[in-house]
Design an enzyme around this catalytic site. Structure first.
Site, PDB file in Angstrom:
ATOM      1  CB  CYS A   2      -1.121  -0.086   1.375  1.00 50.77           C
ATOM      2  SG  CYS A   2      -1.947  -1.474   1.199  1.00 50.77           S
ATOM      3  NE  ARG A  27       5.845   2.434  -0.694  1.00 51.39           N
ATOM      4  CZ  ARG A  27       5.760   2.518   0.688  1.00 51.39           C
ATOM      5  NH1 ARG A  27       4.929   2.304   1.467  1.00 51.39           N
ATOM      6  NH2 ARG A  27       7.133   2.641   1.327  1.00 51.39           N
ATOM      7  CD1 TRP A  74       0.228  -6.958  -2.617  1.00 47.12           C
ATOM      8  CD2 TRP A  74      -0.062  -7.239  -0.167  1.00 47.12           C
ATOM      9  NE1 TRP A  74       0.539  -8.462  -2.120  1.00 47.12           N
ATOM     10  CE2 TRP A  74       0.371  -8.530  -0.889  1.00 47.12           C
ATOM     11  CE3 TRP A  74      -0.165  -7.116   1.187  1.00 47.12           C
ATOM     12  CZ2 TRP A  74       0.617  -9.585   0.029  1.00 47.12           C
ATOM     13  CZ3 TRP A  74       0.099  -8.194   1.899  1.00 47.12           C
ATOM     14  CH2 TRP A  74       0.444  -9.338   1.440  1.00 47.12           C
ATOM     15  CG  ASN A 100       1.402   1.261   4.270  1.00 48.39           C
ATOM     16  OD1 ASN A 100       1.280   0.301   4.239  1.00 48.39           O
ATOM     17  ND2 ASN A 100       2.570   1.909   4.244  1.00 48.39           N
ATOM     18  N   GLY A 101      -0.561  -0.501   6.276  1.00 46.90           N
ATOM     19  CA  GLY A 101      -0.354  -1.246   7.699  1.00 46.90           C
ATOM     20  C   GLY A 101      -1.565  -1.920   8.051  1.00 46.90           C
ATOM     21  CD  GLU A 496      17.040 -14.817  -5.888  1.00 49.85           C
ATOM     22  OE1 GLU A 496      16.229 -14.939  -4.690  1.00 49.85           O
ATOM     23  OE2 GLU A 496      16.718 -14.056  -6.620  1.00 49.85           O
ATOM     24  CE  LYS A 500      13.698 -13.339  -8.516  1.00 51.14           C
ATOM     25  NZ  LYS A 500      14.521 -13.001  -7.342  1.00 51.14           N
ATOM     26  CD  GLU A 503       9.964 -13.154  -7.092  1.00 51.15           C
ATOM     27  OE1 GLU A 503       9.221 -12.460  -6.511  1.00 51.15           O
ATOM     28  OE2 GLU A 503      11.120 -13.186  -7.143  1.00 51.15           O
ATOM     29  CG  HIS A 519      18.985 -36.417   4.499  1.00 48.29           C
ATOM     30  ND1 HIS A 519      19.043 -37.281   5.283  1.00 48.29           N
ATOM     31  CD2 HIS A 519      19.851 -35.718   3.927  1.00 48.29           C
ATOM     32  CE1 HIS A 519      20.477 -37.473   5.202  1.00 48.29           C
ATOM     33  NE2 HIS A 519      21.063 -36.503   4.579  1.00 48.29           N
ATOM     34  CE  LYS A 618      12.020  -4.067  -6.617  1.00 51.72           C
ATOM     35  NZ  LYS A 618      12.436  -5.248  -7.020  1.00 51.72           N
TER      36      LYS A 618
HETATM   37  O1  M6R Z   1      12.835  -4.860   0.010  1.00 55.63           O
HETATM   38  P1  M6R Z   1      13.541  -5.788   0.522  1.00 55.63           P
HETATM   39  O2  M6R Z   1      14.800  -6.569  -0.308  1.00 55.63           O
HETATM   40  O3  M6R Z   1      13.473  -5.990   1.874  1.00 55.63           O
HETATM   41  O4  M6R Z   1      12.488  -7.021  -0.056  1.00 55.63           O
HETATM   42  C1  M6R Z   1      12.459  -8.460   0.314  1.00 55.63           C
HETATM   43  C2  M6R Z   1      11.664  -9.394  -0.245  1.00 55.63           C
HETATM   44  O5  M6R Z   1      10.342  -8.861  -0.222  1.00 55.63           O
HETATM   45  C3  M6R Z   1      12.035  -9.084  -1.963  1.00 55.63           C
HETATM   46  O6  M6R Z   1      13.327  -9.751  -1.879  1.00 55.63           O
HETATM   47  C4  M6R Z   1      11.254 -10.315  -2.623  1.00 55.63           C
HETATM   48  O7  M6R Z   1      11.378 -11.570  -2.277  1.00 55.63           O
HETATM   49  C5  M6R Z   1      11.275 -10.211  -3.937  1.00 55.63           C
HETATM   50  N1  M6R Z   1       9.930 -10.316  -4.902  1.00 55.63           N
HETATM   51  C6  M6R Z   1      12.126 -11.117  -4.548  1.00 55.63           C
HETATM   52  O8  M6R Z   1      12.196 -11.276  -6.172  1.00 55.63           O
END
Ligand code: M6R
Length: 623
Positions: A2, A27, A74, A100-101, A496, A500, A503, A519, A618
């Site tokens: 947000c 956001r 969001w 926001n929050g 990672e 990627k 998402e 395991h 983001k």
């Molecule tokens: O702004 P930040 O680096 O703290 O954000 C952390 C995560 O929200 C961010 O890395 C998220 O996992 C991304 N979507 C990854 O691509």
């Protein structure tokens, strides 16, 4: 999560609010809306989905108001519907609130208000605020006092924008453990959750302190504590910056940002590393006055030598960068390093003392869980250090030591170039600490610095192989589940790579330490599941290869990220993303690139929303 904006002046509010929302769309993009005061009446305009939908509505409605607030959402409480979109209004439509929050006690407050006859039209926690404020305003008409009484009943962390039809000459902003910036212009004022959306218009800003209310008029800003005491602060001057977002010919920001990696790594490296013969230096003095004194590593050599433990806190991709940081610092400095997912620090005792260095990694510097964790570290007496891409972020103002990645704005929700830059910062930090503590030889330090300087060229070389990478990637586009494995420095790369792919393409993927597969996770393998192994010559090459062979024995489709000239890999793997030869310690900077590209190609091929994947934002500003 947000974004809040506000405007008050003599220009039309809607275009200004819209341009600021565009900056904040990272956001959240579940819905967007405005509340403007038009001919003495509050007018609410909102649209579900991306900001472009609100833009279309505004082209039709063309409001002429010169005062208003806006929001990009969001969803936390309630699905992304019109009813749940902000702004929310009181029963007679005279008050509007954007938020926001999270209001943690909203359920109790809602029950109380319903008992008093207030009718709720949404599932949000925000609607509680507007009814509560309306109720307080009925007791007496002083709106500031009513806001103060309202916030005194609310639990949680939040930022608010408030506009009232009966006070058309002002807007109110409330900050409680969030970020809000007021911009002071020439007979006009601005408000935004992110200072970038204010600096588009003015270089005079006032950041709201914690638990502070701002009464914003076109020609004045007054600040009050939650106890009602006026706080006198003058605006500070910062660098005004036009917010440029341009794909520069690329189909998506993500691809542009993957391609920017050589440049941003060169920028970050050249800032902190003048020459391989010289020590790493983080104390470069070219920073905004707001942060002077904060920027750089301020710990004395003696303090650095006294550290006996490092703690890293971060979320998502930044957490993976922190994991690489752990391997690097342990290897170069011989100090034990723990890495925590920042949200896992909540409700737990974060151990630390004056011999601990706690590092928070966050691209945005606004991630709520990461901020909460670093506050715990401040509380336990640790030294604190932030690695962020936003020198104007909340994180930057909290930590004693600050390293800034030189990436520019990262628009795509999926992090790529900022991950690479965070890794570079960890390498530089590892070398820096090791040089001061005397745990690295001059020769090894020089070799690593030279190696780091060569990484941008290695990435360029890989970007020249895009056609081959694309062809290999699309062979995986039909998968339902993908398993990534890696060991040592490339275990984080496996995590990672999986993140990627998930998402961006919505294909389920998991990353494992290669040795962990047998395991349990190996049970999921069959001929439909691709296993992607990260295989770099070095200490764990043979063992990773053995783990890959175990997967092959279960008929999995085998894919490798392997170096040029590796002639063993083709015996185990069906196809290979070839990468240039690289020092094992530095290899995460290289091995991740084909995985970023692979996720992009698959997502684009499947027609996914590459830059704004569903359900994501983001900057995650709620815990
Ligand atoms: O702004 P930040 O680096 O703290 O954000 C952390 C995560 O929200 C961010 O890395 C998220 O996992 C991304 N979507 C990854 O691509």
């Amino acid at each position: 999560m947000c974004g809040i904006v506000g405007y008050l002046g003599s220009n039309k509010a809607a275009p200004v609010l819209l341009s600021k929302l565009r900056v904040l769309e990272y956001r959240g993009y579940d819905s967007a809306g405005l509340a403007v005061i038009e001919s003495g009446r509050l007018n609410i305009l909102k649209a579900v989905g991306k900001l472009s939908n609100l833009e279309t509505l505004l082209q039709k409605e063309r409001p002429t108001a010169t005062v208003g607030i806006g929001h990009t959402r969001w969803a936390t409480h309630g699905s992304p519907t019109d009813a749940n979109a902000h702004p929310h209004v009181n029963h007679n439509g005279t008050l509007a609130v954007v938020h926001n929050g999270i209001i943690e006690n909203y359920a109790e407050l809602k029950t109380e208000l319903q008992g008093k006859g207030y009718e709720f039209l949404s599932d949000t926690d925000t609607e509680v605020i507007v009814h509560l404020l309306s109720h307080e305003l009925e007791k007496d008409k002083d709106i500031l006092q009513a806001i103060l009484r309202t916030v005194s009943q609310m639990a949680g962390a939040y930022a608010l924008g408030i506009v009232s039809q009966t006070h058309p000459d002002r807007i109110f902003a409330v900050n409680h453990h969030y970020s809000l910036t007021v911009g002071v212009g020439d007979h006009e004022s601005f408000l935004a959750s992110d200072s970038a959306a204010v600096r588009q218009y003015t270089n005079k800003i006032l950041r709201l302190a914690q638990s502070e209310v701002a009464e914003i008029k076109a020609d004045s800003v007054r600040l009050f504590s939650f106890e009602g005491v006026e706080n006198h602060r003058e605006p500070i001057s910062v660098e005004a910056s036009a917010y440029k977002i341009d794909k520069e010919g690329y189909k998506h920001f993500l691809m542009k940002e993957i391609h920017e990696q050589p440049l941003v790594l060169r920028q970050t490296l050249s800032k902190y590393l003048v020459s391989p013969d010289k020590p790493v230096n983080f104390n470069v003095e070219d920073f905004s006055p707001e942060l002077s004194g904060l920027y750089g590593v301020k710990m004395t050599d003696e303090e650095i030598r006294s550290i006996d433990r490092v703690q890293i806190v971060a979320c998502g991709t930044a957490y993976h960068a922190g994991m690489v940081g752990k391997y690097v610092i342990e290897e170069l400095c011989g100090i034990p390093v723990e890495v925590d997912i920042a949200s896992e620090v909540r409700g737990r005792k974060l151990l630390g003392n004056n011999k601990t260095l706690t590092i928070a990694v966050s691209q945005s510097g606004e991630t709520a869980d990461t901020l909460a964790a670093i506050k715990d570290a401040i509380g336990n007496g640790s030294f604190t250090l932030g690695i962020t891409n936003r020198s104007d972020s909340h994180l930057a103002t909290l930590v004693q030591n600050l390293i800034v990645t030189e990436c520019g704005i990262e628009v795509s929700v999926a992090a790529t170039k900022t991950y690479a830059a965070q890794l570079v910062c960890f390498y530089l930090l590892g070398i820096y600490l090791a040089e001061i503590r005397g745990s690295i030889t001059k020769e090894r330090a020089k070799e690593l610095k030279k190696g780091l300087n060569q990484v941008p060229a290695l990435i360029e070389l890989m970007l020249g192989r895009e056609d081959a990478y694309r062809a290999e990637s699309l062979k995986l586009a039909d998968a339902q589940d993908v398993v990534f494995i890696g060991r040592g420095f490339n275990y984080p790369t496996a995590l990672e790579g999986a993140l990627k792919l998930k998402e961006l393409s919505y294909i389920h993927a998991s990353g494992y330490a290669a040795g962990e597969l047998k395991h349990g996770p190996i049970a999921v393998l069959d001929s439909s599941v691709p296993v992607i192994a990260i295989l770099v010559p070095g200490k764990v090459y043979e063992k990773t290869l053995s783990n890959a062979q175990e997967s092959r024995a279960r008929n999995a489709r085998m894919v490798a990220v392997a170096v040029d000239g590796d002639e063993v890999a083709p015996k185990t793997f069906d196809y290979i993303f070839r990468i240039p030869v690289v020092d094992e310690l530095l290899s995460p900077l290289v091995t991740v690139v084909p995985l970023q590209l692979m996720s992009y190609y698959i997502a684009d091929y499947l027609g996914k929303d590459v830059d704004q994947p569903r359900n994501l934002a983001k900057s995650v500003t709620v815990e």
